[in-house]
Design a protein around this motif. Structure first.
Motif, PDB file in Angstrom:
ATOM      1  N   PRO A 419       0.819  -1.391  -0.051  1.00 51.36           N
ATOM      2  CA  PRO A 419      -0.077   0.056  -0.043  1.00 51.36           C
ATOM      3  C   PRO A 419       0.859   1.204   0.048  1.00 51.36           C
ATOM      4  CG  PRO A 419       0.074  -1.046   2.206  1.00 51.36           C
ATOM      5  CD  PRO A 419       0.670  -2.066   1.096  1.00 51.36           C
ATOM      6  N   ARG A 420       2.213   1.081   0.192  1.00 55.54           N
ATOM      7  CA  ARG A 420       2.866   2.286   0.506  1.00 55.54           C
ATOM      8  C   ARG A 420       3.969   2.651  -0.533  1.00 55.54           C
ATOM      9  NH1 ARG A 420       1.071   6.355   4.069  1.00 55.54           N
ATOM     10  NH2 ARG A 420       3.204   6.763   4.650  1.00 55.54           N
ATOM     11  N   ASN A 421       3.882   1.728  -1.741  1.00 51.79           N
ATOM     12  CA  ASN A 421       4.653   1.752  -2.959  1.00 51.79           C
ATOM     13  C   ASN A 421       4.383   2.772  -3.611  1.00 51.79           C
ATOM     14  OD1 ASN A 421       5.950   0.996  -5.406  1.00 51.79           O
ATOM     15  ND2 ASN A 421       6.206  -1.105  -4.896  1.00 51.79           N
ATOM     16  N   THR A 422       5.384   3.706  -3.905  1.00 50.39           N
ATOM     17  CA  THR A 422       5.144   4.979  -4.758  1.00 50.39           C
ATOM     18  C   THR A 422       5.040   4.787  -6.074  1.00 50.39           C
ATOM     19  OG1 THR A 422       7.384   5.583  -4.678  1.00 50.39           O
ATOM     20  CG2 THR A 422       6.081   6.523  -2.780  1.00 50.39           C
ATOM     21  N   GLN A 423       5.785   3.974  -6.510  1.00 47.85           N
ATOM     22  CA  GLN A 423       5.635   3.484  -7.990  1.00 47.85           C
ATOM     23  C   GLN A 423       4.322   2.963  -8.369  1.00 47.85           C
ATOM     24  OE1 GLN A 423       8.859   0.711  -9.293  1.00 47.85           O
ATOM     25  NE2 GLN A 423       8.106   0.658 -11.419  1.00 47.85           N
TER      26      GLN A 423
END
Length: 525
Positions: A419-423
């Motif tokens: 959920p916090r993967n910017t890509q």
């Protein structure tokens, strides 16, 4: 047997009354166990034991009610009580017992629901078998050993991802946190998990100490903790034991195949494994072409030290494929190196998930053969059900094939695990925008900005969505906040694509300085 007479006899012997009273009292005891025990940090097995004893006691109570009867003289067999001339008691005490127990049960039920803290309410919405592994603390005297702690964390996550009954958050989403943060409840909320694993690694020569503790966030209690002292060559057993202990603590079911997968020892060469961990740690934070080449170099060193190290061969193939795909080196030599490493991994372990993953990326990144790549990623997904990498790759492939709705479905699956993967967030938001699902795109960009506040590229992309909606005022506000000193060409291209905003004179004073500054910075010789 005459059923009518049988049920009449049940009623006469008070079996019905006992069943009702037992059920109500049992419900009261279960409420006490589930609502009160956690406050005293009573382990979960005690709650399960209470429930089990209650279930076992129910048929026993019914048998006793059939065979015996409570009389003023005490408990007597039913036949003896029937033969006695004394008049059967008409006491209705059992009714009062039932009513009092029912009132207490209902009170405890609603007390537990309405007095639950916010963090308990949040935890109820997530799976009890969900877990995030935070970065392991490097306790070694040499700070350069941080790669080792990072690699151990990654290997434990990979092993947990092989257990279908667990939800495991990807390392990409957890690496931004500290080793032992104080705000576990907020982190768990951001990642959507009920449990967090913290740990530390200390490496000295060929000795390794690994400390781990599994924390249930809602109750802030330790479900399990342990310390492992091993030789470097035996660190694989630690990774496997930790994964199995976590599965047991979270009551996750392990299939025979999963147990075998957790027990695999990829190499007996400690130096080869050390080089492999160095490559793994650098690969996660690689940010330049030089870093990508160093990653390849570490994996090459690993397979030189142990030519039978299938996992390192698979990683080497993937590292070369990524260099090829990103156009850092699209030569035939790079393509041949990718294929050579893949072929070696296939000879050593053709059906391992890591080898299949390397094969899928070779088909996707190098050959651009999407249908076989999709099939191979599908096989990997059966072996690594907790990996976000697979649905993420499938989302990108589906988008390349014009299967937009399917791409969205894959993005949702990916972000549930990462959920916090910017890509991934940026790609998902872009896909929503292409489908003109503007509210979903804006919501996803907001999630991204929560992680990277004021990121100029993200602000420009979100402004583009507002422009597409016709909300030029909001788009102008976002562009006005873009840092004029950035050198990101991406922002210029995104910003210039929303020139329609400039048709609104009220937006011009805020927009022009930002755009001119971007252009001067990016286009300067």
């Amino acid at each position: 047997m005459n059923l009518e007479k049988f049920f009449t006899e049940l009623k006469r012997r008070n079996v019905y009354k006992v069943a009702v009273a037992y059920a109500v009292v049992a419900w009261l005891l279960i409420q006490v166990a589930t609502q009160v025990f956690p406050f005293f940090e009573v382990p979960n097995w005690a709650v399960r034991l209470v429930v089990l004893l209650i279930v076992i006691g129910f048929p026993i109570a019914l048998v006793i009610a059939w065979a015996f009867e409570l009389t003023p003289e005490g408990l007597k067999r039913t036949e003896v009580a029937d033969a006695a001339p004394t008049q059967r008691s008409r006491s209705r005490a059992w009714i009062y017992v039932v009513l009092i127990a029912a009132a207490l049960s209902i009170g405890l039920f609603f007390l537990g629901r309405f007095t639950a803290s916010p963090k308990q309410s949040v935890s109820a919405t997530v799976s009890a078998k969900s877990i995030a592994v935070l970065p392991f603390d490097n306790l070694s005297r040499d700070p350069d050993n941080a790669y080792f702690a990072s690699g151990i964390q990654d290997e434990i996550i990979t092993r947990l991802a092989k257990i279908a009954d667990l939800k495991v958050i990807s390392r990409t989403s957890t690496q931004q946190y500290q080793s032992k943060p104080g705000n576990l409840s907020e982190i768990a909320k951001q990642l959507g998990v009920a449990n967090i694993l913290e740990g530390s690694v200390q490496k000295a020569a060929d000795q390794v100490r690994v400390n781990v503790q599994l924390i249930q966030v809602a109750s802030d209690s330790h479900l399990w903790a342990d310390t492992y002292d091993r030789k470097l060559v035996d660190v694989f057993t630690v990774e496997s034991e930790v994964a199995k202990a976590i599965a047991e603590a979270l009551q996750a079911k392990l299939t025979g195949g999963e147990q075998q997968a957790l027990a695999v020892k990829p190499t007996n060469n400690s130096e080869a494994y050390d080089a492999y961990l160095r490559g793994l740690a650098l690969e996660v934070r690689a940010s330049s072409p030089n870093d990508s080449e160093k990653v390849v170099g570490f994996y090459e060193r690993s397979v030189q030290l142990d030519p039978a190290f299938a996992l390192a061969w698979a990683r080497l193939s993937r590292a070369n494929a990524q260099v090829y795909f990103s156009s850092l080196d699209s030569t035939s030599a790079r393509r041949a190196a990718t294929e050579r490493a893949l072929n070696t991994a296939q000879k050593l372990q053709p059906n391992s998930p890591e080898t299949l993953l390397a094969q899928a990326y070779y088909q996707y990144w190098v050959r651009r053969d999407y249908e076989p790549a999709k099939l191979t990623f599908g096989r990997v997904r059966e072996l690594l059900p907790g990996s976000s990498e697979v649905p993420g790759a499938l989302a990108l492939i589906a988008r390349r094939q014009g299967q937009w709705d399917q791409s969205i479905a894959y993005w949702e699956q990916t972000l549930a695990l990462d959920p916090r993967n910017t890509q991934w967030l940026a790609n998902a938001a872009e896909t929503y925008g292409m489908l003109r699902q503007f509210p979903a795109a804006l919501k996803t960009y907001d999630r991204l900005l929560d992680i990277v506040p004021n990121d100029p590229v993200t602000l420009a992309c979100e402004a583009k969505i507002y422009q597409a909606e016709g909300n030029l005022e909001e788009a102008g506000k976002l562009l006005a906040g873009v840092n004029a000193q950035t050198h990101s060409f991406m922002v210029v291209s995104k910003g210039s694509s929303i020139k329609g905003i400039c048709s609104s004179p009220s937006n011009m004073p805020a927009i022009l300085p930002a755009r001119e500054g971007l252009l001067k910075k990016c286009c300067a010789p």
